[in-house]
Write a protein that holds these residues in place. Sequence first.
Motif, PDB file in Angstrom:
ATOM      1  N   GLU A 203       0.819  -1.213   0.000  1.00  0.00           N
ATOM      2  CA  GLU A 203       0.000   0.000   0.000  1.00  0.00           C
ATOM      3  C   GLU A 203       0.853   1.263   0.000  1.00  0.00           C
ATOM      4  O   GLU A 203       0.485   2.281  -0.580  1.00  0.00           O
ATOM      5  CB  GLU A 203      -0.934  -0.011   1.217  1.00  0.00           C
ATOM      6  CG  GLU A 203      -1.990   1.072   1.190  1.00  0.00           C
ATOM      7  CD  GLU A 203      -3.009   0.906   2.298  1.00  0.00           C
ATOM      8  OE1 GLU A 203      -3.709   1.892   2.600  1.00  0.00           O
ATOM      9  OE2 GLU A 203      -3.106  -0.211   2.870  1.00  0.00           O
ATOM     10  N   GLU A 204       2.024   1.192   0.605  1.00  0.00           N
ATOM     11  CA  GLU A 204       2.884   2.374   0.740  1.00  0.00           C
ATOM     12  C   GLU A 204       3.813   2.572  -0.451  1.00  0.00           C
ATOM     13  O   GLU A 204       3.968   3.700  -0.951  1.00  0.00           O
ATOM     14  CB  GLU A 204       3.726   2.238   2.021  1.00  0.00           C
ATOM     15  CG  GLU A 204       4.799   3.294   2.175  1.00  0.00           C
ATOM     16  CD  GLU A 204       5.794   2.955   3.274  1.00  0.00           C
ATOM     17  OE1 GLU A 204       6.798   3.680   3.412  1.00  0.00           O
ATOM     18  OE2 GLU A 204       5.569   1.949   3.994  1.00  0.00           O
TER      19      GLU A 204
ATOM     20  N   PRO B 200       0.818   3.469  -4.934  1.00  0.00           N
ATOM     21  CA  PRO B 200       0.858   4.852  -5.428  1.00  0.00           C
ATOM     22  C   PRO B 200       1.606   5.010  -6.751  1.00  0.00           C
ATOM     23  O   PRO B 200       1.497   6.056  -7.404  1.00  0.00           O
ATOM     24  CB  PRO B 200       1.590   5.602  -4.302  1.00  0.00           C
ATOM     25  CG  PRO B 200       1.391   4.762  -3.093  1.00  0.00           C
ATOM     26  CD  PRO B 200       1.427   3.351  -3.593  1.00  0.00           C
TER      27      PRO B 200
ATOM     28  N   THR C  50      -7.853   0.076  -2.821  1.00  0.00           N
ATOM     29  CA  THR C  50      -7.401   0.663  -4.081  1.00  0.00           C
ATOM     30  C   THR C  50      -8.392   1.676  -4.651  1.00  0.00           C
ATOM     31  O   THR C  50      -7.989   2.608  -5.352  1.00  0.00           O
ATOM     32  CB  THR C  50      -7.142  -0.438  -5.127  1.00  0.00           C
ATOM     33  OG1 THR C  50      -8.361  -1.186  -5.336  1.00  0.00           O
ATOM     34  CG2 THR C  50      -6.054  -1.375  -4.656  1.00  0.00           C
TER      35      THR C  50
ATOM     36  N   MET D 107      -7.837   5.322  -3.412  1.00  0.00           N
ATOM     37  CA  MET D 107      -6.541   5.794  -3.884  1.00  0.00           C
ATOM     38  C   MET D 107      -6.581   6.088  -5.377  1.00  0.00           C
ATOM     39  O   MET D 107      -6.011   7.069  -5.863  1.00  0.00           O
ATOM     40  CB  MET D 107      -5.464   4.755  -3.563  1.00  0.00           C
ATOM     41  CG  MET D 107      -4.052   5.247  -3.794  1.00  0.00           C
ATOM     42  SD  MET D 107      -2.792   4.023  -3.309  1.00  0.00           S
ATOM     43  CE  MET D 107      -3.074   3.939  -1.538  1.00  0.00           C
TER      44      MET D 107
ATOM     45  N   VAL E 162       0.476  10.596  -7.556  1.00  0.00           N
ATOM     46  CA  VAL E 162       1.437   9.775  -6.835  1.00  0.00           C
ATOM     47  C   VAL E 162       1.761  10.465  -5.528  1.00  0.00           C
ATOM     48  O   VAL E 162       2.083  11.646  -5.505  1.00  0.00           O
ATOM     49  CB  VAL E 162       2.730   9.580  -7.662  1.00  0.00           C
ATOM     50  CG1 VAL E 162       3.728   8.733  -6.895  1.00  0.00           C
ATOM     51  CG2 VAL E 162       2.416   8.950  -9.000  1.00  0.00           C
ATOM     52  N   SER E 163       1.668   9.746  -4.421  1.00  0.00           N
ATOM     53  CA  SER E 163       1.991  10.357  -3.138  1.00  0.00           C
ATOM     54  C   SER E 163       3.477  10.701  -3.091  1.00  0.00           C
ATOM     55  O   SER E 163       4.307   9.952  -3.616  1.00  0.00           O
ATOM     56  CB  SER E 163       1.647   9.395  -1.999  1.00  0.00           C
ATOM     57  OG  SER E 163       2.453   8.243  -2.050  1.00  0.00           O
TER      58      SER E 163
ATOM     59  N   ALA F 161       5.944   7.989  -2.022  1.00  0.00           N
ATOM     60  CA  ALA F 161       6.149   6.845  -2.910  1.00  0.00           C
ATOM     61  C   ALA F 161       7.176   7.127  -3.992  1.00  0.00           C
ATOM     62  O   ALA F 161       7.766   6.205  -4.552  1.00  0.00           O
ATOM     63  CB  ALA F 161       4.824   6.437  -3.548  1.00  0.00           C
ATOM     64  N   GLN F 162       7.405   8.399  -4.307  1.00  0.00           N
ATOM     65  CA  GLN F 162       8.372   8.733  -5.349  1.00  0.00           C
ATOM     66  C   GLN F 162       9.759   8.200  -5.019  1.00  0.00           C
ATOM     67  O   GLN F 162      10.548   7.917  -5.914  1.00  0.00           O
ATOM     68  CB  GLN F 162       8.424  10.253  -5.549  1.00  0.00           C
ATOM     69  CG  GLN F 162       7.265  10.814  -6.344  1.00  0.00           C
ATOM     70  CD  GLN F 162       7.291  10.348  -7.783  1.00  0.00           C
ATOM     71  OE1 GLN F 162       8.337  10.024  -8.328  1.00  0.00           O
ATOM     72  NE2 GLN F 162       6.130  10.280  -8.394  1.00  0.00           N
TER      73      GLN F 162
END
Length: 277
Positions: A169-170, A174, A206, A209, A215-216, A219-220
């Motif tokens: 999820e983390e 994303p 999902t 989200m 994109v959070s 998460a990048q």
Amino acid sequence: MDKQALQALLRESRALIDPGAYGLFRSLRQGRRAPGLTQSQMDQLLHRAQGTYNRLETGNYPNPSEDLLRDVARLLAFTEHEWTLLWRYTLRRDPPTPLDPGSGQEVVEAWREVVHGISHMAYVADQSWRVLDYNQAFADMFPDRKVPENSMLWMANHTDARRILDRWEECWLPLILPQLRSAQAAMPDDPTLAEIKEVVLADPVTGPMFRAGGVSPGAQAYRYERPMLHPLKGPGWVHMCPAQPLDTPGIRLMIIVFHQGAERPGDSRLRARPTGG
């Protein structure tokens, strides 16, 4: 617009088309019959006003429509690679969809040899993420070595994915969901992508989200290396290396490099880098 390259591409392709195949002919010029379709005949066969094709070939048609480019490419029997070049020379971007709707449905034999010759995990998928071929290393990452029919659907929804793709999820969702959102926007009529979207939206994790989009920021940091709990090798990190054959733009070759161990490879490289001074 790259006028010189565009003119060469269209002129040379037009010269290969026999007017006789359409019940047309070219007048004699300099004692011999000139090859290919004339620009006027192109307008006639494209059902466009006189001068339309001339403007396109000479680079004097700003922002031509997708319909015009597609009709020209089909009349000139373009390959998918030439279709991509036509877009890059006229609009400076890649086409939103393949010229042939069926492009990317099959893997040529040479690419099968490539996939099976790679030691890292590797697979080939079409534009809808249907898995077309894969090597043994890729199969080893799934319980009982049962490779899913669709890699996107597996990553976004399958219960095994939520365990194998560590911090699913983390670190994974994303980055996965915006890819699905972008593909579905570009190909809204693709039934496979529409089905995956429905499944994603129905899921309590999902769905919200996906609707939020984007994109959070956190998460990048995982866009290149992501954690994985490999069923055979244990915890590690994977580096996703996508590629695309030029002759089949709908197909993706995905190579997944796995580094065993809980420590993130990028972290160790950063610490090993000399600081200077």
